[in-house]
Design a protein around this motif. Structure first.
Motif, mmCIF file in Angstrom:
data_model
loop_
_atom_site.group_PDB
_atom_site.id
_atom_site.type_symbol
_atom_site.label_atom_id
_atom_site.label_comp_id
_atom_site.label_asym_id
_atom_site.label_seq_id
_atom_site.Cartn_x
_atom_site.Cartn_y
_atom_site.Cartn_z
ATOM 1 N N UNK A 124 0.811 -1.221 0.000
ATOM 2 C CA UNK A 124 0.000 0.000 0.000
ATOM 3 C C UNK A 124 0.843 1.269 0.000
ATOM 4 N N UNK A 125 2.021 1.208 0.635
ATOM 5 C CA UNK A 125 2.834 2.430 0.734
ATOM 6 C C UNK A 125 3.596 2.723 -0.564
ATOM 7 N N UNK A 126 3.554 1.804 -1.506
ATOM 8 C CA UNK A 126 4.261 2.007 -2.777
ATOM 9 C C UNK A 126 3.286 2.585 -3.796
ATOM 10 N N UNK A 156 5.019 9.552 -5.177
ATOM 11 C CA UNK A 156 5.109 8.378 -6.062
ATOM 12 C C UNK A 156 6.439 7.664 -5.871
ATOM 13 N N UNK A 157 6.411 6.332 -5.973
ATOM 14 C CA UNK A 157 7.652 5.551 -5.918
ATOM 15 C C UNK A 157 7.899 4.819 -7.232
ATOM 16 N N UNK A 158 6.864 4.719 -8.044
ATOM 17 C CA UNK A 158 6.958 3.908 -9.259
ATOM 18 C C UNK A 158 6.171 4.541 -10.406
ATOM 19 N N UNK A 159 6.763 4.530 -11.577
ATOM 20 C CA UNK A 159 5.995 4.883 -12.780
ATOM 21 C C UNK A 159 6.225 3.798 -13.826
ATOM 22 N N UNK A 160 5.141 3.265 -14.332
ATOM 23 C CA UNK A 160 5.223 2.317 -15.432
ATOM 24 C C UNK A 160 4.856 3.058 -16.707
ATOM 25 N N UNK A 161 5.718 2.974 -17.695
ATOM 26 C CA UNK A 161 5.442 3.609 -18.983
ATOM 27 C C UNK A 161 5.217 2.496 -19.992
ATOM 28 N N UNK A 188 10.013 -6.117 -8.356
ATOM 29 C CA UNK A 188 9.806 -4.669 -8.456
ATOM 30 C C UNK A 188 10.162 -3.985 -7.129
ATOM 31 N N UNK A 189 9.666 -4.548 -6.033
ATOM 32 C CA UNK A 189 9.875 -3.925 -4.718
ATOM 33 C C UNK A 189 11.369 -3.905 -4.355
ATOM 34 N N UNK A 190 12.088 -4.953 -4.746
ATOM 35 C CA UNK A 190 13.533 -5.003 -4.472
ATOM 36 C C UNK A 190 14.314 -3.916 -5.193
ATOM 37 N N UNK A 191 13.724 -3.309 -6.193
ATOM 38 C CA UNK A 191 14.425 -2.306 -6.982
ATOM 39 C C UNK A 191 13.929 -0.886 -6.744
ATOM 40 N N UNK A 192 13.161 -0.681 -5.703
ATOM 41 C CA UNK A 192 12.723 0.682 -5.372
ATOM 42 C C UNK A 192 13.909 1.501 -4.886
ATOM 43 N N UNK A 193 13.819 2.809 -5.050
ATOM 44 C CA UNK A 193 14.892 3.695 -4.557
ATOM 45 C C UNK A 193 14.612 4.094 -3.110
#
Ligand code: MG
Ligand code: ZN
Length: 214
Positions: free
Chosen positions: A55-57, A110-115, A209-214
């Motif tokens: 939820x926090x992502x 935001x933590x993630x953007x999918x293009x 995906x979560x392992x690659x968050x900044x």
């Protein structure tokens, strides 16, 4: 002459992409350029994935298609921000299109953007969009020889999703052939077998995906 014009276009695109990448990473936003053939399941994978993220992502999606805003509407139903780019015949997204799409998105938190790129296994590979990395969605229905046939695309991916794995028994697709093609073209890429339809493999994708968050 034609070659020089193309080189200049790509150079200008790369500079703009670098600006976008720096802007997003300064905000701790990771962005993934989602590429693959029409019908490989790019939008369906995102529809499955987004509700499974912690939820926090907070995520947002930029959708690219030649026409219609159908995919952005599908994504909006998952509850995240989505915006549509129509290339009006153009067969790939470029950095300028992404920059204007990002102006329509509230980037705060935001933590993630999918293009999601235009469905095409050729020229999207040439155009950097300011993404952190690239994910290819390739499906069982497409055949197992795609990495060898479209090396420029498969060479640039960090992750390849082998989608529609639920259909494996109905096809002559050989997973080993696909994997050995990937080993020749891009041995560093990860490969995950998923089904956007029944959700198999999706927890592994969330973890990736979560392992690659900044
Ligand atoms: Mg789509
Ligand atoms: Zn193109």
């Amino acid at each position: 002459m034609k070659v020089n014009v193309m080189t200049d276009i790509l150079k200008a695109n790369d500079l703009l992409a670098r600006d976008i990448r720096e802007m997003l990473s300064s905000r701790r936003i990771v962005s993934w350029n989602i590429m693959g053939s029409p019908g490989s399941g790019k939008t369906s994978v995102l529809e499955r994935l987004i509700p499974m993220l912690p939820a926090e992502v907070k995520a947002a999606v930029v959708e690219g298609d030649l026409a219609t805003s159908r995919d952005a509407e599908r994504i909006a139903k998952t509850g995240v921000q989505s915006t549509q780019i129509n290339t009006k015949g153009g067969c790939h997204l470029d950095a300028a299109m992404v920059r204007s799409a990002l102006e329509k998105i509230d980037l705060d938190g935001l933590r993630l953007i999918f293009i999601e790129n235009v469905g095409n296994l050729v020229c999207p590979a040439e155009f950097a969009l300011g993404e952190t990395g690239r994910i290819i969605v390739s499906s069982i229905a497409e055949g197992d020889d795609k990495p060898d046939k479209y090396p420029s695309m498969f060479r640039t991916a960090q992750l390849v999703l082998l989608n529609k794995i639920d259909l494996l028994a109905q096809t002559d697709f050989k997973i080993e052939s696909f994997i050995s093609g990937m080993k020749r073209i891009n041995p560093k890429a990860d490969i995950l077998q998923v089904s956007a339809r029944n959700g198999s493999g999706m927890p592994e994708l969330v973890k990736w995906i979560v392992n690659r968050l900044l």
